[in-house]
Design a protein around this motif. Sequence first.
Motif, PDB file in Angstrom:
ATOM      1  N   MET A  43     -45.569  33.584   9.956  1.00 35.83           N
ATOM      2  CA  MET A  43     -45.302  32.498   9.113  1.00 35.83           C
ATOM      3  C   MET A  43     -45.463  33.052   7.521  1.00 35.83           C
ATOM      4  N   PRO A  44     -44.540  33.047   6.771  1.00 32.45           N
ATOM      5  CA  PRO A  44     -42.909  32.634   7.173  1.00 32.45           C
ATOM      6  C   PRO A  44     -42.506  33.698   8.147  1.00 32.45           C
ATOM      7  N   PRO A  45     -41.150  33.460   8.606  1.00 29.55           N
ATOM      8  CA  PRO A  45     -40.776  34.128   9.674  1.00 29.55           C
ATOM      9  C   PRO A  45     -40.046  35.329   9.074  1.00 29.55           C
ATOM     10  N   PHE A  46     -39.719  35.165   7.722  1.00 23.61           N
ATOM     11  CA  PHE A  46     -39.122  36.549   6.968  1.00 23.61           C
ATOM     12  C   PHE A  46     -39.634  36.554   5.587  1.00 23.61           C
ATOM     13  N   HIS A  47     -39.323  37.735   5.189  1.00 22.33           N
ATOM     14  CA  HIS A  47     -39.618  37.516   3.503  1.00 22.33           C
ATOM     15  C   HIS A  47     -38.654  36.641   3.007  1.00 22.33           C
ATOM     16  N   GLN A  48     -39.380  35.697   2.306  1.00 15.72           N
ATOM     17  CA  GLN A  48     -38.739  34.408   1.593  1.00 15.72           C
ATOM     18  C   GLN A  48     -38.773  34.456  -0.064  1.00 15.72           C
ATOM     19  N   SER A  49     -37.747  34.006  -0.400  1.00 14.76           N
ATOM     20  CA  SER A  49     -37.760  33.794  -2.154  1.00 14.76           C
ATOM     21  C   SER A  49     -38.570  32.562  -2.134  1.00 14.76           C
ATOM     22  N   SER A  50     -39.548  32.447  -3.179  1.00 16.90           N
ATOM     23  CA  SER A  50     -40.148  31.291  -3.799  1.00 16.90           C
ATOM     24  C   SER A  50     -39.677  30.796  -4.873  1.00 16.90           C
ATOM     25  N   MET A  51     -38.374  31.330  -5.386  1.00 17.72           N
ATOM     26  CA  MET A  51     -37.754  30.816  -6.610  1.00 17.72           C
ATOM     27  C   MET A  51     -36.402  30.605  -6.412  1.00 17.72           C
ATOM     28  N   ASP A  52     -35.612  29.967  -7.390  1.00 15.52           N
ATOM     29  CA  ASP A  52     -34.116  30.064  -7.572  1.00 15.52           C
ATOM     30  C   ASP A  52     -33.897  31.042  -8.386  1.00 15.52           C
ATOM     31  N   GLY A  53     -33.215  32.096  -8.169  1.00 13.51           N
ATOM     32  CA  GLY A  53     -32.830  33.235  -9.120  1.00 13.51           C
ATOM     33  C   GLY A  53     -32.275  34.196  -8.572  1.00 13.51           C
ATOM     34  N   TYR A  54     -32.596  35.589  -8.542  1.00 17.79           N
ATOM     35  CA  TYR A  54     -32.054  36.773  -8.062  1.00 17.79           C
ATOM     36  C   TYR A  54     -32.868  37.500  -7.627  1.00 17.79           C
ATOM     37  N   ALA A  55     -32.253  38.148  -6.337  1.00 18.73           N
ATOM     38  CA  ALA A  55     -33.247  39.184  -5.806  1.00 18.73           C
ATOM     39  C   ALA A  55     -32.450  40.386  -6.183  1.00 18.73           C
ATOM     40  N   VAL A  56     -33.462  41.351  -6.642  1.00 19.42           N
ATOM     41  CA  VAL A  56     -32.983  42.441  -6.961  1.00 19.42           C
ATOM     42  C   VAL A  56     -33.469  43.749  -6.326  1.00 19.42           C
ATOM     43  N   ASN A  57     -32.916  45.094  -6.549  1.00 16.10           N
ATOM     44  CA  ASN A  57     -33.513  45.963  -6.106  1.00 16.10           C
ATOM     45  C   ASN A  57     -33.733  46.878  -7.585  1.00 16.10           C
ATOM     46  N   LEU A  58     -35.379  46.653  -7.661  1.00  9.33           N
ATOM     47  CA  LEU A  58     -35.674  46.832  -9.082  1.00  9.33           C
ATOM     48  C   LEU A  58     -35.782  48.150  -9.270  1.00  9.33           C
ATOM     49  N   SER A  59     -35.361  48.686 -10.601  1.00 10.40           N
ATOM     50  CA  SER A  59     -36.164  50.102 -10.931  1.00 10.40           C
ATOM     51  C   SER A  59     -36.436  49.965 -12.588  1.00 10.40           C
ATOM     52  N   ALA A  60     -37.531  50.646 -12.944  1.00 11.81           N
ATOM     53  CA  ALA A  60     -37.923  50.723 -14.189  1.00 11.81           C
ATOM     54  C   ALA A  60     -36.853  50.797 -15.124  1.00 11.81           C
ATOM     55  N   GLU A 120     -37.631  39.469 -19.759  1.00  8.69           N
ATOM     56  CA  GLU A 120     -39.013  40.094 -19.576  1.00  8.69           C
ATOM     57  C   GLU A 120     -38.980  40.874 -18.527  1.00  8.69           C
ATOM     58  N   THR A 121     -40.081  41.797 -18.479  1.00 11.58           N
ATOM     59  CA  THR A 121     -40.348  42.576 -17.247  1.00 11.58           C
ATOM     60  C   THR A 121     -40.728  41.874 -16.077  1.00 11.58           C
ATOM     61  N   VAL A 122     -40.297  42.611 -15.112  1.00 10.82           N
ATOM     62  CA  VAL A 122     -40.462  41.831 -13.632  1.00 10.82           C
ATOM     63  C   VAL A 122     -41.203  42.668 -12.986  1.00 10.82           C
ATOM     64  N   PRO A 123     -42.569  42.565 -12.303  1.00 11.52           N
ATOM     65  CA  PRO A 123     -43.276  43.245 -11.435  1.00 11.52           C
ATOM     66  C   PRO A 123     -42.656  43.450  -9.910  1.00 11.52           C
ATOM     67  N   ALA A 124     -42.782  44.434  -9.201  1.00 15.75           N
ATOM     68  CA  ALA A 124     -42.333  44.589  -8.157  1.00 15.75           C
ATOM     69  C   ALA A 124     -43.070  43.672  -7.161  1.00 15.75           C
ATOM     70  N   GLY A 125     -42.329  42.949  -6.120  1.00 21.17           N
ATOM     71  CA  GLY A 125     -42.776  41.888  -5.234  1.00 21.17           C
ATOM     72  C   GLY A 125     -42.958  40.627  -5.848  1.00 21.17           C
ATOM     73  N   LYS A 126     -42.468  40.457  -7.105  1.00 23.46           N
ATOM     74  CA  LYS A 126     -42.547  39.085  -7.678  1.00 23.46           C
ATOM     75  C   LYS A 126     -41.707  38.083  -6.999  1.00 23.46           C
ATOM     76  N   ASN A 127     -42.358  36.799  -6.815  1.00 23.29           N
ATOM     77  CA  ASN A 127     -41.446  35.810  -6.308  1.00 23.29           C
ATOM     78  C   ASN A 127     -41.038  35.908  -4.879  1.00 23.29           C
ATOM     79  N   ILE A 128     -41.751  36.735  -3.841  1.00 27.53           N
ATOM     80  CA  ILE A 128     -41.345  36.759  -2.698  1.00 27.53           C
ATOM     81  C   ILE A 128     -42.815  36.581  -1.967  1.00 27.53           C
ATOM     82  N   ARG A 129     -42.319  35.285  -1.047  1.00 24.05           N
ATOM     83  CA  ARG A 129     -43.329  35.151  -0.043  1.00 24.05           C
ATOM     84  C   ARG A 129     -43.257  36.151   1.173  1.00 24.05           C
TER      85      ARG A 129
END
Length: 391
Positions: A43-60, A120-129
């Motif tokens: 619980m949760p059964p999978f990595h889950q978005s906690s926001m309406d937005g965009y999932a990204v493969n983030l790099s600095a 603005e800058t987004v830290p890794a892991g942000k908004n993922i349950r």
Amino acid sequence: MVSVEEAIRLVKTNLPNSTYELIYLSSALNKVLSKDLISKINMPPFHQSSMDGYAVNLSADIKSYKLVGEIAAGGSASEFDLKQGEAVRIFTGAKVPKGANAVIQQELVYSKEKTIAFKETVPAGKNIRLKGEQTTIGQIAMNKGDRITPAAIGFLAGLGITEVEVFKKPKLSILATGDELVSPGDLLPEGKIYESNTIMLSSAIKHSGYECVKSSTVEDTYDATKSAIEALLSSSDVILISGGISVGDYDFVGHALKEIGVKEIFYKVKQKPGKPLFFGSYNDKLLFALPGNPAAALSCFYIYVLTALEIMSGKSDGLEITQLKLIEEYSKKGGRAQFLKAKIEGERVRVLEGQSSSMLHTFSGANGLVYVPENTTVLEAGNTVSVYKLP
Ligand code: AMP
Ligand code: MG
């Protein structure tokens, strides 16, 4: 005659063994788990978005990301494996796709056609349950002894659980004795009073989350009293009898209980109200013979009966007791403890006028019972007292 402390101890130590039942989660509110509950899913059964937005493969070093698709809540993410600089449109509750390491909320994004950039800058892991952040497969989700609250029901339903094993709650019945009793709604002949204890006690039972399966009245004769008590022994776990337990010529309850073979655990408590309280057992059934005086009957219900019901149902005690300061001084004689109808006002408590054991008028305006021990005679304003918090 026993002291209040001894009577409470005797109630707690003379209860039948707890019994358990498997019930639907939908009827488990306020019951207590009788064994640990192991989660069968994460619980949760999978990595889950906690926001309406965009999932990204983030790099600095990447400032703008290419949109490669969309995942709504409930949708599958299996077709995606985000590469550097890629993003998907995603919504709250949706599965975060492989390759994504953050979700950026839509308010923080500039979007143009098929690309997005961040305000603005987004830290890794942000908004993922994270998968399993509340509980994981095989882990104890709730413990034996935990009370099932509405939140717990929601939590367990979220784990896909439909049935739980709980402490079985005892079922009660009530018998009111008295030749003077007339049902509310009927005419009131001279010398009679309206019968109010059955509806009061059944309401207290219901209010505390228990079920009263039978409620009846009986005239003041030995034979009728004895057969009425016998009839209730087969249909309930805990029997409450009101009235007829004092020493008057028309009080037949004590004699009837003895003849039936009910084991006396105590009779008479050094307390006011409620001195003629009887507690006994018959096989695995409990019997409380409460005084007929309404306020005394209700006090005894809260102090003794409820304690028994709660412990039998898996809880550790009856009403919560809190320590509060007396607003006004109070004095009494020694020899009997008192339970005083009182009003809790923040951190302080006021003893109400009209403490007679017949006075429900006072009880109906009370939210606490101040306990004054047997040998205490004088309490000054500002003294700390124990107060049972009424439900
Ligand atoms: P008893 O304990 O039977 O001597 O009754 C004590 C007092 O409580 C008497 O004044 C009774 O009339 C009153 N009483 C007894 N049973 C009830 C009842 N079910 N409803 C209202 N008052 C009652
Ligand atoms: Mg009576």
